[in-house]
Design a protein around this motif. Sequence first.
Motif, PDB file in Angstrom:
ATOM      1  N   MET A   5       0.851  -1.184   0.000  1.00 63.50           N
ATOM      2  CA  MET A   5       0.000   0.000   0.000  1.00 63.50           C
ATOM      3  C   MET A   5       0.885   1.231   0.000  1.00 63.50           C
ATOM      4  O   MET A   5       1.754   1.378   0.858  1.00 63.50           O
ATOM      5  N   ASP A   6       0.691   2.123  -0.985  1.00 61.95           N
ATOM      6  CA  ASP A   6       1.562   3.298  -1.062  1.00 61.95           C
ATOM      7  C   ASP A   6       1.098   4.378  -0.080  1.00 61.95           C
ATOM      8  O   ASP A   6       0.065   4.266   0.589  1.00 61.95           O
ATOM      9  N   GLY A   7       1.890   5.452  -0.020  1.00 62.72           N
ATOM     10  CA  GLY A   7       1.622   6.494   0.960  1.00 62.72           C
ATOM     11  C   GLY A   7       0.319   7.240   0.734  1.00 62.72           C
ATOM     12  O   GLY A   7      -0.368   7.627   1.683  1.00 62.72           O
ATOM     13  N   LEU A   8      -0.036   7.474  -0.537  1.00 63.75           N
ATOM     14  CA  LEU A   8      -1.273   8.191  -0.832  1.00 63.75           C
ATOM     15  C   LEU A   8      -2.495   7.381  -0.396  1.00 63.75           C
ATOM     16  O   LEU A   8      -3.441   7.929   0.192  1.00 63.75           O
ATOM     17  N   GLN A   9      -2.482   6.087  -0.687  1.00 57.93           N
ATOM     18  CA  GLN A   9      -3.600   5.234  -0.283  1.00 57.93           C
ATOM     19  C   GLN A   9      -3.709   5.169   1.239  1.00 57.93           C
ATOM     20  O   GLN A   9      -4.818   5.246   1.804  1.00 57.93           O
ATOM     21  N   ALA A  10      -2.566   5.031   1.917  1.00 58.70           N
ATOM     22  CA  ALA A  10      -2.578   4.971   3.383  1.00 58.70           C
ATOM     23  C   ALA A  10      -3.108   6.274   3.977  1.00 58.70           C
ATOM     24  O   ALA A  10      -3.894   6.263   4.940  1.00 58.70           O
ATOM     25  N   THR A  11      -2.696   7.412   3.393  1.00 62.28           N
ATOM     26  CA  THR A  11      -3.172   8.707   3.888  1.00 62.28           C
ATOM     27  C   THR A  11      -4.681   8.835   3.730  1.00 62.28           C
ATOM     28  O   THR A  11      -5.381   9.321   4.634  1.00 62.28           O
ATOM     29  N   GLU A  12      -5.208   8.412   2.581  1.00 60.75           N
ATOM     30  CA  GLU A  12      -6.658   8.460   2.360  1.00 60.75           C
ATOM     31  C   GLU A  12      -7.397   7.610   3.396  1.00 60.75           C
ATOM     32  O   GLU A  12      -8.424   8.029   3.949  1.00 60.75           O
ATOM     33  N   GLN A  13      -6.874   6.412   3.678  1.00 59.72           N
ATOM     34  CA  GLN A  13      -7.512   5.530   4.656  1.00 59.72           C
ATOM     35  C   GLN A  13      -7.473   6.146   6.057  1.00 59.72           C
ATOM     36  O   GLN A  13      -8.452   6.078   6.811  1.00 59.72           O
ATOM     37  N   ILE A  14      -6.352   6.745   6.425  1.00 61.23           N
ATOM     38  CA  ILE A  14      -6.222   7.364   7.750  1.00 61.23           C
ATOM     39  C   ILE A  14      -7.180   8.551   7.881  1.00 61.23           C
ATOM     40  O   ILE A  14      -7.860   8.715   8.906  1.00 61.23           O
ATOM     41  N   ARG A  15      -7.255   9.373   6.850  1.00 63.82           N
ATOM     42  CA  ARG A  15      -8.181  10.508   6.889  1.00 63.82           C
ATOM     43  C   ARG A  15      -9.635  10.028   7.003  1.00 63.82           C
ATOM     44  O   ARG A  15     -10.447  10.647   7.698  1.00 63.82           O
ATOM     45  N   ARG A  16      -9.967   8.922   6.345  1.00 60.83           N
ATOM     46  CA  ARG A  16     -11.320   8.384   6.429  1.00 60.83           C
ATOM     47  C   ARG A  16     -11.604   7.895   7.859  1.00 60.83           C
ATOM     48  O   ARG A  16     -12.700   8.111   8.391  1.00 60.83           O
ATOM     49  N   LEU A  17     -10.605   7.232   8.471  1.00 66.71           N
ATOM     50  CA  LEU A  17     -10.767   6.781   9.848  1.00 66.71           C
ATOM     51  C   LEU A  17     -10.977   7.962  10.800  1.00 66.71           C
ATOM     52  O   LEU A  17     -11.823   7.908  11.712  1.00 66.71           O
ATOM     53  N   GLU A  18     -10.200   9.028  10.601  1.00 64.16           N
ATOM     54  CA  GLU A  18     -10.334  10.205  11.457  1.00 64.16           C
ATOM     55  C   GLU A  18     -11.722  10.806  11.370  1.00 64.16           C
ATOM     56  O   GLU A  18     -12.313  11.224  12.375  1.00 64.16           O
ATOM     57  N   THR A  19     -12.259  10.846  10.130  1.00 64.23           N
ATOM     58  CA  THR A  19     -13.602  11.398   9.948  1.00 64.23           C
ATOM     59  C   THR A  19     -14.660  10.494  10.566  1.00 64.23           C
ATOM     60  O   THR A  19     -15.558  10.963  11.283  1.00 64.23           O
ATOM     61  N   ASP A  20     -14.567   9.187  10.305  1.00 68.37           N
ATOM     62  CA  ASP A  20     -15.582   8.248  10.804  1.00 68.37           C
ATOM     63  C   ASP A  20     -15.586   8.175  12.325  1.00 68.37           C
ATOM     64  O   ASP A  20     -16.651   8.062  12.951  1.00 68.37           O
ATOM     65  N   GLU A  21     -14.392   8.242  12.944  1.00 66.01           N
ATOM     66  CA  GLU A  21     -14.296   8.087  14.398  1.00 66.01           C
ATOM     67  C   GLU A  21     -14.135   9.418  15.127  1.00 66.01           C
ATOM     68  O   GLU A  21     -13.877   9.447  16.329  1.00 66.01           O
ATOM     69  N   ASN A  22     -14.280  10.502  14.364  1.00 68.51           N
ATOM     70  CA  ASN A  22     -14.232  11.852  14.949  1.00 68.51           C
ATOM     71  C   ASN A  22     -12.939  12.069  15.734  1.00 68.51           C
ATOM     72  O   ASN A  22     -12.936  12.596  16.841  1.00 68.51           O
ATOM     73  N   LYS A  23     -11.786  11.664  15.131  1.00 65.96           N
ATOM     74  CA  LYS A  23     -10.489  11.835  15.774  1.00 65.96           C
ATOM     75  C   LYS A  23      -9.845  13.136  15.306  1.00 65.96           C
ATOM     76  O   LYS A  23     -10.160  13.663  14.248  1.00 65.96           O
ATOM     77  N   GLN A  24      -8.909  13.635  16.139  1.00 60.68           N
ATOM     78  CA  GLN A  24      -8.141  14.808  15.723  1.00 60.68           C
ATOM     79  C   GLN A  24      -7.220  14.429  14.560  1.00 60.68           C
ATOM     80  O   GLN A  24      -6.613  13.357  14.558  1.00 60.68           O
ATOM     81  N   ARG A  25      -7.126  15.323  13.604  1.00 59.91           N
ATOM     82  CA  ARG A  25      -6.317  15.038  12.425  1.00 59.91           C
ATOM     83  C   ARG A  25      -4.831  15.027  12.768  1.00 59.91           C
ATOM     84  O   ARG A  25      -4.316  15.941  13.419  1.00 59.91           O
ATOM     85  N   SER A  26      -4.156  13.976  12.330  1.00 58.22           N
ATOM     86  CA  SER A  26      -2.712  13.897  12.510  1.00 58.22           C
ATOM     87  C   SER A  26      -2.011  14.750  11.462  1.00 58.22           C
ATOM     88  O   SER A  26      -2.547  15.001  10.382  1.00 58.22           O
ATOM     89  N   VAL A  27      -0.825  15.184  11.802  1.00 60.11           N
ATOM     90  CA  VAL A  27       0.018  15.893  10.830  1.00 60.11           C
ATOM     91  C   VAL A  27       0.700  14.821   9.976  1.00 60.11           C
ATOM     92  O   VAL A  27       1.499  14.031  10.488  1.00 60.11           O
ATOM     93  N   ILE A  28       0.351  14.757   8.688  1.00 59.49           N
ATOM     94  CA  ILE A  28       0.950  13.760   7.780  1.00 59.49           C
ATOM     95  C   ILE A  28       1.824  14.502   6.768  1.00 59.49           C
ATOM     96  O   ILE A  28       1.351  15.359   6.036  1.00 59.49           O
ATOM     97  N   ILE A  29       3.103  14.150   6.769  1.00 60.64           N
ATOM     98  CA  ILE A  29       4.065  14.813   5.892  1.00 60.64           C
ATOM     99  C   ILE A  29       4.625  13.793   4.921  1.00 60.64           C
ATOM    100  O   ILE A  29       5.163  12.783   5.347  1.00 60.64           O
TER     101      ILE A  29
END
Length: 469
Positions: A445-469
């Motif tokens: 899984m490349d970085g773009l796909q992983a970032t999309e999945q993490i952002r989706r998790l943050e939205t679904d679980e109402n988590k604070q957004r991580s700084v992704i660089i």
Amino acid sequence: HVIESQQRANFLLVSMLDEQQRHWQRFTELSPDGVVVYGPNNNNILYHNEAATPLLESRELQSVEGFDDMNSGPLPPLRLFEHMTAKFSNSQPKEFACVARTNKNQYLRSSVVATPYKWRNTDSTLFIFRNTTARLELETLRRASSARALLWASLSHNLRTPLNGILAAVGPLQNELSSVESLEMIDLLRSSASLLSTFMSDILDYVSIELDQLELKIVPFDIGDLLNDCVRVARDTDIARHVDLRLELLYEFPRPFWGDCNRIKQVLMNLLCNALRYTRQGFVRVRAHVANNILNVEVQDSGIGVSKKLKPLIFDWLEQATSGEIFRTENTVCGFGLPISKALCGYMNGEIGVHSDSGVGSTFWFTIPEQKVREDSSPYGTLQSDCNHRLLIVDDNDFNRVVIKSMLKETDFLLREAENGAQALEQYRQEACDVILMDISMPIMDGLQATEQIRRLETDENKQRSVII
């Protein structure tokens, strides 16, 4: 009398038609498009203009695009015209593309319009050929240029990865060694690696500009601080030992300037290093002012100057590569700095130039208009000010992870690592991270796909957004 009137009318009609035909022929002779009138009854060419001659003299023609029933194999020109004419089921024009192979085995590509036509009361077919060979060659060159740029980007990226490792390893080694010779060798190693790393970065920037993928980071910055930083760094280099380097400011800048300060600094450092390199003794002056929201910077030196012959070449890396003899006769070796500076200025809607002549010094200048930014919320997330942040390093290269960990070991970050995007996602599910350093190209899984999945998790679980660089 009736018969005479009809004959007179027919004669006038024929005369008018002949006059229209002559006007039509004069018009087609001036046309850059090939025009052919084909007579199907006698299977011959009733008329053609000069532009159609290469097609008619070609060894074979082949229709390659268009209606399915119009496609043909390679045929002599007359056979192709016959084949196309036989395909008309109504009076509507048809369009297709054809390729002509000349007697010299050259290939000419044309877009073609064919339509039923009356030529001097004879049923015929009108073919109009528009040469698209140059357009096709241009598109091929563009694709080749894009592929070459991507290749350079890949090579530069792969070279810069071990270089960053060398630079990161030099620091701890220098702290461990004590002998003068060892420290000198380490210093030489670091300087050489830094120079090569800068060159790799320039190539990546140039490629990004060619592909229109360079990302500008627009922030407010203090122009005076930027100029002082550049002059201080340049003054510490070996090439500045015998040169009087000064920053001359007529006034202090009253407010921050909006722009990409790192790119502007890169352009200024390129000009400063060039000025110092070609000024063995004398002076280098840096001046700057803002007028009408445009930053104006100039670097003046008392060096060897730039001859009229070299002025058109120094900002173009391709001209430099193909004009080596001119540079050798002028005792000048221009690097990649000026071409990348011109590309960066153009990308920031600015300009760059030089006032100079051989033996009288030079004044290089550039202008950068202030950039407008939208006050949008950051898409990267925010980092709270408390300590002990959790940082996840995601990279499939073991060496990169080791280097990053060594660089961050003196910080308060709690370090974790993952080899690909899938591992990073699984670790994030178990425990969220404050900061994620995410590589892009990774297996599974490349970085773009992983970032999309993490952002989706943050939205679904109402988590604070991580700084992704």
